[in-house]
Scaffold this active site. Structure first.
Site, PDB file in Angstrom:
ATOM      1  N   TRP A  11       0.829  -1.199   0.000  1.00 35.26           N
ATOM      2  CA  TRP A  11       0.000   0.000   0.000  1.00 35.26           C
ATOM      3  C   TRP A  11       0.870   1.258   0.000  1.00 35.26           C
ATOM      4  CZ3 TRP A  11      -4.341   0.986  -1.903  1.00 35.26           C
ATOM      5  CH2 TRP A  11      -5.100   2.093  -1.522  1.00 35.26           C
ATOM      6  N   GLY A  12       1.920   1.297   0.808  1.00 34.61           N
ATOM      7  CA  GLY A  12       2.802   2.446   0.826  1.00 34.61           C
ATOM      8  C   GLY A  12       3.451   2.690  -0.523  1.00 34.61           C
ATOM      9  N   ARG A  31      13.095   0.531   5.745  1.00 35.43           N
ATOM     10  CA  ARG A  31      14.263   0.219   6.568  1.00 35.43           C
ATOM     11  C   ARG A  31      15.328  -0.503   5.746  1.00 35.43           C
ATOM     12  NH1 ARG A  31      12.990   1.386  11.708  1.00 35.43           N
ATOM     13  NH2 ARG A  31      10.789   1.320  12.337  1.00 35.43           N
ATOM     14  N   LYS A 185     -13.463  -3.249   9.894  1.00 33.63           N
ATOM     15  CA  LYS A 185     -13.856  -3.969   8.671  1.00 33.63           C
ATOM     16  C   LYS A 185     -12.913  -5.142   8.424  1.00 33.63           C
ATOM     17  CE  LYS A 185     -10.563  -2.616   5.612  1.00 33.63           C
ATOM     18  NZ  LYS A 185      -9.892  -3.379   4.530  1.00 33.63           N
TER      19      LYS A 185
END
Length: 318
Positions: A11-12, A31, A185
């Site tokens: 997602w990032g 990282r 959700k």
């Protein structure tokens, strides 16, 4: 705008790709030990999307100082430790955007509440929530999402900067409800996967109906608006969470009842622990969340626990 995305998972990395397409100056942080970042540094590809050269890849957290907007997309249980690291750089005047869904287990706090412990007085925090999968966005399939914050100016800034034909953003007006809806959700997604694994997929309609009602009660008890459960943060995200083959939470639930391993992050697994604390604190009956918790952490038989949800004592629907 100068934007740093912290977290180079699926997602990032998508957010970095998306905001670069919107014309922003984007950096993506991961990282040094991150396999995702190592892969991006080598090929700029993670198997889902390819990052253009215009996106700066970095393993130096201090580069966050240069950003106007800091987007955070990490495991919700790692948010506090990340903010403790960032505190060393004394960041000022930032707009933080949380692109993650969950609750802090140890405290039962919403993620914006965790953020407020670390932000300076001139910084703001918002949440970016709603349906959509990286695989579909990358193929150009549009969707609708919501951005919420305490300050109207923050919402205005972000929605104007982020909106496009690919993602239509709505203005949220219930930060508590939207955060709770986005987090819970994933629990409903795990329950749906369990139904799939047990061959009970036809019960998903009832699960969705009762799940939404259950979470609306929790929102109201916490001071939010129960209607938010029927918005993009929760019910609007059910298709992507309850049915999609791309849903990590649904797949985790299915494989759990089949006694098969699943090695990807399913945030609902952690969230349900925090939600049970809130259930006791606010005296709200959460039968679906309770059933998922019993199966995951108390060794209860999945079919028995889930069947019990639908044969509870007879009562009116509303």
């Amino acid at each position: 705008m100068k934007i740093t995305v912290l977290g180079c998972g699926r997602w990032g990395s998508f957010i970095a790709w998306y905001l670069d397409r919107r014309g922003h100056e984007v950096s993506l942080y991961g990282r040094e030990t991150s396999r995702n970042m190592a892969r991006f540094l080598e090929t700029r590809d993670n198997g889902l999307l390819t990052l253009p050269e215009s996106i700066t890849l970095t393993t130096d957290l201090s580069k966050t100082r240069e950003a106007e907007i800091v987007i955070i997309s990490v495991n919700s249980q790692g948010l506090r430790s990340l903010m403790e690291e960032l505190s060393a750089y004394e960041l000022k005047n930032k707009t933080y955007v949380l692109c993650m869904k969950g609750m802090e287990i140890s405290t039962g706090k919403r993620l914006t509440e965790v953020m407020e412990e670390f932000m300076d007085i001139n910084s703001n925090v918002a949440v970016w929530l709603g349906p959509g999968h990286v695989q579909e966005f990358y193929r150009g399939i549009p969707n609708c999402m919501v951005i919420d914050a305490k300050e109207e100016e923050t919402k205005d800034l972000l929605i104007q900067a982020f909106s496009s034909d690919l993602i239509r953003f709505y203005y949220g007006n219930d930060l508590i409800g939207n955060e709770i809806g986005g987090a819970t959700k994933n629990i409903i997604g795990i329950a749906a996967g369990m139904l799939d694994g047990l061959g009970l997929s036809s019960l998903k309609g009832a699960l969705m109906s009762r799940g939404t009602r259950e979470i609306s009660r929790l929102m109201e008890a916490m001071g939010g608006n129960g209607i938010s459960a029927y918005g993009l943060c929760h019910l609007g995200d059910y298709e992507a969470t309850v049915f999609s083959k791309y849903s990590h939470n649904r797949m985790f639930g299915e494989l759990f009842v089949k006694k098969e391993d699943y090695d990807s992050l399913a945030e609902g697994y952690y969230t349900v622990m925090a939600i049970m604390k809130l259930s006791r604190k606010y005296h709200v009956d959460l039968p679906i969340c309770s059933a998922v918790y019993e199966v995951l952490f108390e060794g209860k038989e999945p079919k028995e626990s889930l069947n019990r949800l639908f044969v509870r004592s007879l009562k009116e629907e509303f």
